[in-house]
Write a protein that holds these residues in place. Structure first.
Motif, PDB file in Angstrom:
ATOM      1  N   GLU A   1      54.334  25.602 -32.400  1.00 13.62           N
ATOM      2  CA  GLU A   1      53.847  25.892 -30.750  1.00 13.62           C
ATOM      3  C   GLU A   1      54.935  26.743 -29.992  1.00 13.62           C
ATOM      4  OE1 GLU A   1      52.231  22.790 -27.470  1.00 13.62           O
ATOM      5  OE2 GLU A   1      53.254  22.017 -29.222  1.00 13.62           O
ATOM      6  N   GLN A   2      54.229  27.242 -29.141  1.00 12.01           N
ATOM      7  CA  GLN A   2      54.920  28.172 -28.291  1.00 12.01           C
ATOM      8  C   GLN A   2      54.205  27.768 -26.973  1.00 12.01           C
ATOM      9  OE1 GLN A   2      53.940  31.722 -27.382  1.00 12.01           O
ATOM     10  NE2 GLN A   2      55.078  31.525 -25.327  1.00 12.01           N
ATOM     11  N   PHE A   3      55.017  27.068 -25.661  1.00 13.26           N
ATOM     12  CA  PHE A   3      54.224  26.892 -24.576  1.00 13.26           C
ATOM     13  C   PHE A   3      55.272  26.932 -23.502  1.00 13.26           C
ATOM     14  CE2 PHE A   3      53.362  23.813 -21.204  1.00 13.26           C
ATOM     15  CZ  PHE A   3      51.999  24.167 -20.949  1.00 13.26           C
ATOM     16  N   SER A   4      54.908  27.512 -22.465  1.00 11.18           N
ATOM     17  CA  SER A   4      55.974  27.356 -21.561  1.00 11.18           C
ATOM     18  C   SER A   4      54.932  27.513 -20.040  1.00 11.18           C
ATOM     19  CB  SER A   4      56.808  28.702 -21.423  1.00 11.18           C
ATOM     20  OG  SER A   4      57.557  28.998 -20.251  1.00 11.18           O
ATOM     21  N   ALA A   5      55.294  26.980 -19.150  1.00 10.74           N
ATOM     22  CA  ALA A   5      54.517  26.859 -17.507  1.00 10.74           C
ATOM     23  C   ALA A   5      55.560  26.608 -16.557  1.00 10.74           C
ATOM     24  CB  ALA A   5      53.586  25.470 -17.761  1.00 10.74           C
ATOM     25  N   VAL A   6      54.895  26.833 -15.360  1.00 12.66           N
ATOM     26  CA  VAL A   6      55.860  26.910 -13.995  1.00 12.66           C
ATOM     27  C   VAL A   6      54.828  26.419 -13.082  1.00 12.66           C
ATOM     28  CG1 VAL A   6      55.723  29.471 -13.552  1.00 12.66           C
ATOM     29  CG2 VAL A   6      57.486  28.006 -12.538  1.00 12.66           C
ATOM     30  N   GLY A   7      55.310  25.734 -12.352  1.00  7.93           N
ATOM     31  CA  GLY A   7      54.542  25.052 -10.956  1.00  7.93           C
ATOM     32  C   GLY A   7      55.366  25.682  -9.788  1.00  7.93           C
ATOM     33  N   LEU A   8      54.226  26.152  -8.816  1.00  4.88           N
ATOM     34  CA  LEU A   8      54.403  26.648  -7.588  1.00  4.88           C
ATOM     35  C   LEU A   8      53.875  25.638  -6.514  1.00  4.88           C
ATOM     36  CD1 LEU A   8      54.185  30.420  -8.186  1.00  4.88           C
ATOM     37  CD2 LEU A   8      56.194  28.935  -8.480  1.00  4.88           C
ATOM     38  N   GLU A   9      54.475  25.459  -5.520  1.00  2.00           N
ATOM     39  CA  GLU A   9      53.864  24.585  -4.456  1.00  2.00           C
ATOM     40  C   GLU A   9      53.572  25.331  -3.152  1.00  2.00           C
ATOM     41  OE1 GLU A   9      54.526  20.557  -1.805  1.00  2.00           O
ATOM     42  OE2 GLU A   9      55.388  20.707  -3.898  1.00  2.00           O
ATOM     43  N   THR A  10      52.443  25.436  -2.477  1.00  2.17           N
ATOM     44  CA  THR A  10      52.228  26.186  -1.266  1.00  2.17           C
ATOM     45  C   THR A  10      52.777  25.442  -0.227  1.00  2.17           C
ATOM     46  OG1 THR A  10      50.132  25.421  -0.775  1.00  2.17           O
ATOM     47  CG2 THR A  10      49.931  27.051  -2.484  1.00  2.17           C
ATOM     48  N   VAL A  48      47.170  20.348 -21.286  1.00  2.00           N
ATOM     49  CA  VAL A  48      46.612  19.166 -20.458  1.00  2.00           C
ATOM     50  C   VAL A  48      47.448  18.128 -20.044  1.00  2.00           C
ATOM     51  CG1 VAL A  48      44.665  17.182 -20.801  1.00  2.00           C
ATOM     52  CG2 VAL A  48      44.411  19.425 -21.853  1.00  2.00           C
ATOM     53  N   GLU A  49      48.427  17.762 -20.985  1.00  2.00           N
ATOM     54  CA  GLU A  49      49.546  16.825 -20.539  1.00  2.00           C
ATOM     55  C   GLU A  49      50.225  17.394 -19.438  1.00  2.00           C
ATOM     56  OE1 GLU A  49      51.732  16.174 -24.067  1.00  2.00           O
ATOM     57  OE2 GLU A  49      50.115  15.271 -25.417  1.00  2.00           O
ATOM     58  N   TYR A  50      50.626  18.473 -19.537  1.00  2.65           N
ATOM     59  CA  TYR A  50      51.399  19.208 -18.357  1.00  2.65           C
ATOM     60  C   TYR A  50      50.878  19.034 -17.019  1.00  2.65           C
ATOM     61  CZ  TYR A  50      53.152  22.823 -15.375  1.00  2.65           C
ATOM     62  OH  TYR A  50      53.811  23.644 -14.089  1.00  2.65           O
ATOM     63  N   VAL A  51      49.440  19.362 -16.953  1.00  2.00           N
ATOM     64  CA  VAL A  51      48.506  19.313 -15.810  1.00  2.00           C
ATOM     65  C   VAL A  51      48.535  17.972 -15.306  1.00  2.00           C
ATOM     66  CG1 VAL A  51      46.317  19.514 -14.806  1.00  2.00           C
ATOM     67  CG2 VAL A  51      47.359  21.666 -16.291  1.00  2.00           C
ATOM     68  N   ASN A  52      48.358  17.001 -16.239  1.00  2.81           N
ATOM     69  CA  ASN A  52      48.157  15.590 -15.899  1.00  2.81           C
ATOM     70  C   ASN A  52      49.497  15.082 -15.302  1.00  2.81           C
ATOM     71  OD1 ASN A  52      45.374  15.366 -16.360  1.00  2.81           O
ATOM     72  ND2 ASN A  52      45.809  14.546 -18.543  1.00  2.81           N
ATOM     73  N   GLY A  70      48.216  32.163 -22.515  1.00  5.54           N
ATOM     74  CA  GLY A  70      48.267  31.082 -21.314  1.00  5.54           C
ATOM     75  C   GLY A  70      46.590  31.265 -20.413  1.00  5.54           C
ATOM     76  N   GLY A  71      45.982  32.356 -20.343  1.00  7.23           N
ATOM     77  CA  GLY A  71      44.674  32.408 -19.777  1.00  7.23           C
ATOM     78  C   GLY A  71      43.919  31.615 -20.531  1.00  7.23           C
ATOM     79  N   HIS A  72      43.743  31.514 -21.595  1.00  9.48           N
ATOM     80  CA  HIS A  72      42.978  30.339 -22.335  1.00  9.48           C
ATOM     81  C   HIS A  72      43.201  29.120 -21.947  1.00  9.48           C
ATOM     82  CE1 HIS A  72      40.712  28.767 -26.019  1.00  9.48           C
ATOM     83  NE2 HIS A  72      41.675  27.835 -25.942  1.00  9.48           N
ATOM     84  N   LEU A  73      44.712  28.738 -21.976  1.00 14.57           N
ATOM     85  CA  LEU A  73      44.945  27.380 -21.783  1.00 14.57           C
ATOM     86  C   LEU A  73      44.761  27.207 -20.273  1.00 14.57           C
ATOM     87  CD1 LEU A  73      48.244  27.195 -23.658  1.00 14.57           C
ATOM     88  CD2 LEU A  73      45.996  26.351 -24.318  1.00 14.57           C
ATOM     89  N   ALA A  74      44.815  28.216 -19.311  1.00 14.75           N
ATOM     90  CA  ALA A  74      44.385  27.940 -17.912  1.00 14.75           C
ATOM     91  C   ALA A  74      43.247  27.499 -17.765  1.00 14.75           C
ATOM     92  CB  ALA A  74      44.942  28.998 -17.149  1.00 14.75           C
ATOM     93  N   VAL A  75      42.318  27.846 -18.404  1.00 14.03           N
ATOM     94  CA  VAL A  75      40.813  27.268 -18.578  1.00 14.03           C
ATOM     95  C   VAL A  75      40.636  25.894 -19.207  1.00 14.03           C
ATOM     96  CG1 VAL A  75      38.306  27.832 -18.916  1.00 14.03           C
ATOM     97  CG2 VAL A  75      39.895  29.701 -18.344  1.00 14.03           C
ATOM     98  N   TYR A  76      41.315  25.907 -20.112  1.00 14.76           N
ATOM     99  CA  TYR A  76      41.013  24.651 -20.963  1.00 14.76           C
ATOM    100  C   TYR A  76      41.536  23.411 -20.469  1.00 14.76           C
ATOM    101  CZ  TYR A  76      41.233  21.532 -25.281  1.00 14.76           C
ATOM    102  OH  TYR A  76      40.749  20.600 -25.852  1.00 14.76           O
ATOM    103  N   ALA A  77      42.682  23.611 -19.807  1.00 13.11           N
ATOM    104  CA  ALA A  77      43.489  22.418 -19.156  1.00 13.11           C
ATOM    105  C   ALA A  77      42.977  21.650 -18.166  1.00 13.11           C
ATOM    106  CB  ALA A  77      44.896  22.866 -18.907  1.00 13.11           C
ATOM    107  N   PRO A  78      42.515  22.472 -16.963  1.00 12.66           N
ATOM    108  CA  PRO A  78      41.614  21.712 -15.828  1.00 12.66           C
ATOM    109  C   PRO A  78      40.329  21.349 -16.440  1.00 12.66           C
ATOM    110  CG  PRO A  78      41.688  24.250 -15.338  1.00 12.66           C
ATOM    111  CD  PRO A  78      42.515  23.823 -16.756  1.00 12.66           C
ATOM    112  N   ALA A  79      39.662  21.759 -17.203  1.00 11.90           N
ATOM    113  CA  ALA A  79      38.139  21.348 -17.873  1.00 11.90           C
ATOM    114  C   ALA A  79      38.602  19.921 -18.405  1.00 11.90           C
ATOM    115  CB  ALA A  79      37.642  22.005 -18.670  1.00 11.90           C
ATOM    116  N   MET A  80      40.032  19.674 -19.318  1.00 12.74           N
ATOM    117  CA  MET A  80      39.867  18.456 -20.004  1.00 12.74           C
ATOM    118  C   MET A  80      41.063  17.542 -19.092  1.00 12.74           C
ATOM    119  SD  MET A  80      38.073  19.225 -22.307  1.00 12.74           S
ATOM    120  CE  MET A  80      38.347  18.045 -23.541  1.00 12.74           C
ATOM    121  N   CYS A  81      41.401  17.840 -17.915  1.00 11.65           N
ATOM    122  CA  CYS A  81      42.413  16.981 -17.427  1.00 11.65           C
ATOM    123  C   CYS A  81      41.575  15.875 -16.674  1.00 11.65           C
ATOM    124  CB  CYS A  81      43.132  17.788 -16.462  1.00 11.65           C
ATOM    125  SG  CYS A  81      42.287  18.100 -14.780  1.00 11.65           S
ATOM    126  N   ASP A  82      42.615  15.085 -16.069  1.00 13.28           N
ATOM    127  CA  ASP A  82      41.993  13.727 -15.445  1.00 13.28           C
ATOM    128  C   ASP A  82      41.559  13.800 -13.939  1.00 13.28           C
ATOM    129  OD1 ASP A  82      42.672  12.349 -17.720  1.00 13.28           O
ATOM    130  OD2 ASP A  82      44.827  11.679 -16.830  1.00 13.28           O
TER     131      ASP A  82
END
Length: 256
Positions: A1-10, A48-52, A70-82
């Motif tokens: 597995e290779q996964f990396s993400a970053v969060g920005l706050e507006t 999904v775990e990251y978004v939750n 990452g684009g695929h996961l950006a669609v998948y994660a919010p669909a499956m998140c809490d």
């Protein structure tokens, strides 16, 4: 597995969550191709775990974006998140597609109108499997498979310069790719992917770029290695790999 993400706050307190694409290692590309031929990778659960985790710690709404895998996961994660109701929008930059059971699900239907795919005219990656229905086609300065690299998509003002639709060759590649998946049992697809990446690794190839740049040398060597496999394994792997190579060179070789 290779996964990396970053969060920005507006300044308004919303979150923008960006998921990285595949790195150039064989492991990263093996994940991408397993996603394309099997429709499932470990990174889906991780995203999904990251978004939750972020939503549990932060208030407000959130947006998602990602490039390639990452684009695929950006669609998948919010669909499956809490908390999909907190989603503002998703920008999927040339991500691989999805299995029909996901695209037909109630989970995806709940966020579909907030998702857009942005991909180049001769996209190969987004043409693997079926993709989200809302899309924008960009114009770029590279050719063939190199159109995937988003730093060469042309920006005019504050928007991408657009093409009217995907190229006919990209559409034909999609149709043939889907037919190949239909013709090949999933266990045979998995065996083929595992075998070809094992052969590449044993040959000392470290990245997909090395394979593609030295394709006149590496691809014949890898095909010869497949031919030397035990007959039962060879009869599964060789037709699948040869078909993949034929489709790729037919629609993405030359000066396209």
């Amino acid at each position: 597995e290779q996964f990396s993400a970053v969060g920005l706050e507006t300044p308004e307190g919303d979150q923008i969550l960006a998921i990285a694409g595949t790195d150039d290692t064989l492991l990263g590309w093996k994940e991408d191709l397993n996603l394309a031929v099997n429709g499932h990778i470990a990174g889906q659960e991780t995203s999904v775990e990251y978004v939750n985790d972020v939503l549990n710690c932060r208030g407000g709404r959130f947006s998602m974006c990602g490039f390639s895998k990452g684009g695929h996961l950006a669609v998948y994660a919010p669909a499956m998140c809490d908390a999909p109701e907190r989603l503002k929008n998703v920008f999927d930059f040339d991500g691989p597609g999805f299995r029909d059971d996901f695209l037909d699900s109630d989970r995806f239907a709940a966020i579909q109108d907030r998702c857009v795919l942005i991909a180049p005219r001769y996209s190969a990656v987004s043409r693997m499997l079926n993709n989200i229905p809302n899309y924008v086609v960009t114009r770029g300065t590279r050719r063939g498979l190199y159109q995937h690299y988003s730093n060469r998509w042309i920006v005019e003002g504050n928007r991408f310069l657009r093409e009217p639709d995907f190229a006919d060759g990209a559409k034909q590649f999609h149709d043939e790719f889907m037919q190949m998946l239909k013709d090949t049992p999933e266990k045979d697809r998995k065996l083929s992917m595992d075998t070809i990446f094992q052969i590449a690794s044993e040959a000392g190839v470290r990245s997909l770029t090395e394979v593609w740049k030295g394709r006149s040398k590496h691809i014949p060597e890898m095909l010869n290695a497949v031919r030397r496999l035990p007959k039962e394994q060879r009869d599964v792997v060789f037709p699948f790999v040869a078909r993949m190579l034929r489709m790729t060179t037919t629609y993405y070789g030359g000066k396209r």
